[in-house]
Design an enzyme around this catalytic site. Structure first.
Site, PDB file in Angstrom:
ATOM      1  CG  ASP A 143      -0.295  -0.169   2.515  1.00  0.00           C
ATOM      2  OD1 ASP A 143       0.948  -0.102   2.563  1.00  0.00           O
ATOM      3  OD2 ASP A 143      -0.997  -0.382   3.525  1.00  0.00           O
ATOM      4  CG  ASP A 144       4.971   1.197   0.953  1.00  0.00           C
ATOM      5  OD1 ASP A 144       4.745   0.242   0.181  1.00  0.00           O
ATOM      6  OD2 ASP A 144       5.921   1.201   1.768  1.00  0.00           O
ATOM      7  CG  ASP A 232       8.917 -10.639   0.882  1.00  0.00           C
ATOM      8  OD1 ASP A 232       9.085 -11.370   1.883  1.00  0.00           O
ATOM      9  OD2 ASP A 232       9.367  -9.473   0.824  1.00  0.00           O
ATOM     10  CG  HIS A 256      10.071   1.915   2.371  1.00  0.00           C
ATOM     11  ND1 HIS A 256       9.216   0.845   2.259  1.00  0.00           N
ATOM     12  CD2 HIS A 256      10.640   1.810   3.599  1.00  0.00           C
ATOM     13  CE1 HIS A 256       9.258   0.132   3.364  1.00  0.00           C
ATOM     14  NE2 HIS A 256      10.117   0.686   4.197  1.00  0.00           N
TER      15      HIS A 256
END
Length: 321
Positions: A143-144, A232, A256
């Site tokens: 969601d980022d 993941d 990020h």
């Protein structure tokens, strides 16, 4: 003519199944008959047409705590361009989001904790929903992330349609090592590459079908427990250690956890995913001047969206070329 007929049948089945399935809470024991029906439909298709955005299933993983702070931004920007292909997987009901997204909001039965089992539970929900959809590509993002649909489609078109494909960005410059639990309290050392979920990754359908014994329903959580690593990592483990596949690394996915300022403004339209967040104690965002200030647009996603889509109604006129 026959290809288009089968494509229409697949699209109709996708819509019906998603309305019936994704608007409800996800159950780990997803109906095997639904999965098998989707698989039979896929096998009947005599041959794929040229890949289109409508062939891609995009799953966004989120949690209740970020519904306001992160999802509103995504819905206003990139999701607005590919809403029909995008499904939001969360852990708590939200009437406001439900009204806005309808069946594209999937409320799972997964915990809101940031734990390996909770994360793996959501990944299993994403994976099974993709299987039922009958679509050709599964792409997971967080969601980022900002997803550039044009760049995504362009990248996926480069891969041969008859090969298994697992594409994303490794978070390490070497394979990860893990201890695989075996019977009688023994362990086996395994090593494999994986694409970091924080940057996003994609898997084509023929590879996903081979992953079912380890990735569908409760099997994913069980597989994750074998190596005691997050979701993941588990995807990479299944593909490389269980199936003998290989990660196709791509520099076009970004999380990020990398220095985003190193990307030049001219490079941004070519990237498949971008991100924002705090890294090493500092705000980590792409370097992009205007049209919004850093106070108005701390993530820089709105400014990026106006760079890519200057015709967006809320973009300032000066964003147009």
């Amino acid at each position: 003519m026959h290809c288009r007929l089968f494509r229409g049948m697949a699209g109709a089945l996708f819509t019906l199944l998603c309305v019936g399935l994704l608007s409800l809470r996800y159950h780990s024991s997803l109906s095997q008959r639904m999965i098998q029906g989707a698989l039979r439909l896929n096998q009947r298709n005599p041959g794929p047409l040229e890949l289109q955005l409508g062939d891609i299933f995009i799953a966004v993983k989120t949690t209740w705590a970020f519904h306001r702070s992160r999802l509103d931004l995504l819905l206003d920007t990139w999701v607005s361009r590919i809403r029909q292909q995008t499904f939001i997987f969360t852990d708590s009901p939200d009437e406001r989001l439900q009204e806005r997204l309808g069946p594209h909001l999937v409320v799972t039965n997964c915990s809101a904790e940031h734990s390996h089992p909770a994360l793996s539970c959501k990944m299993a929900a994403e994976f099974d929903a993709f299987l039922v959809s009958g679509l050709r590509w599964f792409c997971h993002v967080d969601d980022d992330n900002y997803v550039n649909p044009k760049a995504l489609l362009q990248l996926l078109k480069t891969f041969p349609q008859d090969r298994d494909v697992y594409v994303g960005k490794p978070s390490l410059n070497r394979p990860i090592h893990a201890s695989e639990l075996q019977s009688k309290n023994r362990t086996k050392l395994v090593r494999f590459w994986f694409a970091t979920g924080g940057a996003g990754f994609c898997i084509n359908r023929q590879l996903a079908l081979k992953m079912v014994p380890w990735a569908s329903g409760s099997h994913f959580v069980d597989t994750s427990a074998l190596i005691r690593l997050p979701d993941d990592c588990t995807v990479g483990y299944i593909i490389e250690c269980k199936l003998g596949g290989r990660l196709q690394p791509s520099p076009l996915f970004h999380s990020h956890l990398e220095t985003l300022q190193l990307l030049g403004a001219a490079q941004l339209p070519e990237q498949v995913t971008l991100s924002y967040g705090v890294f090493e104690g500092k705000l980590n965002v792409i370097k992009l001047p205007g049209p919004f200030s850093h106070e108005e647009d701390p993530s820089r996603f709105r400014s990026l969206h106006c760079l890519l889509y200057p015709d967006t109604p809320w973009c300032p006129l000066l964003a147009a070329p």
